[in-house]
Design a protein around this motif. Structure first.
Motif, short mmCIF file in Angstrom:
data_model
loop_
_atom_site.label_atom_id
_atom_site.label_comp_id
_atom_site.label_asym_id
_atom_site.label_seq_id
_atom_site.Cartn_x
_atom_site.Cartn_y
_atom_site.Cartn_z
N MET A 1 0.77 -1.26 0.04
CA MET A 1 0.03 0.16 -0.12
C MET A 1 0.99 1.25 0.00
SD MET A 1 -3.06 1.26 2.77
CE MET A 1 -1.80 1.18 4.16
N LEU A 2 1.94 1.25 0.86
CA LEU A 2 2.91 2.48 0.72
C LEU A 2 3.81 2.75 -0.49
CD1 LEU A 2 3.79 2.17 4.70
CD2 LEU A 2 2.27 3.82 3.53
N ASN A 3 4.10 1.39 -1.28
CA ASN A 3 4.90 1.67 -2.40
C ASN A 3 4.11 1.23 -3.69
OD1 ASN A 3 6.99 1.61 -3.90
ND2 ASN A 3 7.89 -0.35 -3.20
N PRO A 4 3.51 2.28 -4.41
CA PRO A 4 2.48 2.06 -5.48
C PRO A 4 3.33 1.85 -6.79
CG PRO A 4 2.53 4.24 -4.84
CD PRO A 4 3.59 3.70 -3.81
N ASP A 5 4.55 1.73 -6.63
CA ASP A 5 5.30 1.59 -7.87
C ASP A 5 5.17 0.36 -8.45
OD1 ASP A 5 6.40 4.16 -7.42
OD2 ASP A 5 8.02 3.64 -6.26
#
Length: 69
Positions: free
Chosen positions: A25-29
């Protein structure tokens, strides 16, 4: 004793999946990894833990705490 270790291992696996979902969720990459995959595993293993505890108690593998009164 073995049943308690299995439940503890499953609970740790549930926590790991929760952390992994949070990291996704915190890393949308990384769009190829779906957060719902980890959350679904978490829900499934939570249900497995509950069923395992109910089954172990019904079969007498574990005993509930005695009544406090």
């Amino acid at each position: 004793m073995l049943i308690k270790l299995i439940v503890i291992a499953l609970l740790l696996f549930i926590i790991v999946n929760l952390v992994r979902a949070g990291l996704v969720m915190l890393n949308p990459d990384k769009p190829e990894v779906k957060m719902s995959r980890y959350l679904g595993r978490r829900v499934m293993f939570s249900a497995v833990v509950l069923l395992l505890i109910f089954l172990a108690q019904a079969l007498g593998w574990i005993e509930p705490n005695p009544r406090p009164y």
